[in-house]
Design an enzyme around this catalytic site. Sequence first.
Site, short mmCIF file in Angstrom:
data_model
loop_
_atom_site.label_atom_id
_atom_site.label_comp_id
_atom_site.label_asym_id
_atom_site.label_seq_id
_atom_site.Cartn_x
_atom_site.Cartn_y
_atom_site.Cartn_z
N ASP A 154 -8.93 -51.87 56.14
CA ASP A 154 -8.83 -51.87 54.70
C ASP A 154 -10.32 -52.38 54.21
OD1 ASP A 154 -7.77 -51.51 51.88
OD2 ASP A 154 -8.27 -53.65 52.01
N ASP A 211 -11.44 -53.33 50.36
CA ASP A 211 -11.66 -54.32 49.23
C ASP A 211 -10.14 -55.42 49.49
OD1 ASP A 211 -12.91 -52.23 48.13
OD2 ASP A 211 -12.16 -52.72 46.40
N ASP A 230 -4.88 -56.22 53.80
CA ASP A 230 -4.65 -57.27 52.92
C ASP A 230 -3.60 -56.97 51.88
OD1 ASP A 230 -5.95 -55.39 51.28
OD2 ASP A 230 -6.61 -56.88 49.81
O1 LIG Z 1 -8.31 -49.75 45.17
C1 LIG Z 1 -9.29 -49.59 45.49
O2 LIG Z 1 -10.15 -48.84 44.86
C2 LIG Z 1 -9.46 -49.68 46.92
O3 LIG Z 1 -8.85 -50.57 47.58
P1 LIG Z 1 -8.50 -51.12 49.04
O4 LIG Z 1 -9.99 -50.97 49.76
O5 LIG Z 1 -7.80 -52.24 49.29
O6 LIG Z 1 -7.56 -49.81 49.62
MG LIG Z 2 -7.46 -54.03 50.12
#
Ligand SMILES: O=C(O)COP(=O)(O)O
Ligand SMILES: [Mg+2]
Length: 222
Positions: free
Chosen positions: A11, A13, A178
């Site tokens: 993942d 973010d 996460d």
């Molecule tokens: O919500 C987003 O834009 C990205 O979130 P993620 O990288 O945790 O999938």
């Molecule tokens: Mg994430």
Amino acid sequence: MSQAADLVFFDLDGTLVETAPEILDATNATLAELGQRPVGQTQIEAWIGHGTQNLLAKALAWAQGAPIEAVAADPALPAHYAVFQRHYARCCGTRSRLYPGVRSALERLRQRGARLAVLTNKERAYTLPVLDAHGLTPLFDDIVCGDSHPRRKPDPMGLLAVLSASGLERKQALMVGDSSTDIATARAAGVAVWALPYGYNHGQPIADSHPDRVIESLAELP
Ligand SMILES: O=C(O)COP(=O)(O)O
Ligand SMILES: [Mg+2]
């Protein structure tokens, strides 16, 4: 999963990169332009994970004291999202930072021949600048974004497309994330999932979502 995985999905973010500070900047610049009150970083952290359009709708609902359904049905939402896109394109990669141990763990996995993929709900227009800003792009064999396939996480479509193209088995793959969304995605694909407690899980403790393991940092990956 106890032995080393041959294909590892990450993942973005809250797992590889702390992105909330620059998403906060983009969101508050948008709200200011729309004449709305600003949000705080803790609120942003609870809204990350379902893509930027969903995040903006939640921010507008909060700022206006309106139900999310009303904001989602507002004909002005696409115009408001266009404002956010302009600000996020400018803020992307400016105030995010890698979590400790991320680069060394990715380099170590690559050195032992693992195939690495990003699996994020962030749209491609913002995923690539974030990865580039931190020098991560060359470390990944596949980059699957929120708009790469008709359905995003928790649908396993993106994960299964990479798995199938790799010719590897489900048991050779590991998802690292996460949020409860990452755990649901891995479960739907029949792939093991490890989770970090430091990211963004909609304000909930990650252990409540029952990943196969909670690890403190990517340094614990086999
Ligand atoms: O919500 C987003 O834009 C990205 O979130 P993620 O990288 O945790 O999938
Ligand atoms: Mg994430």
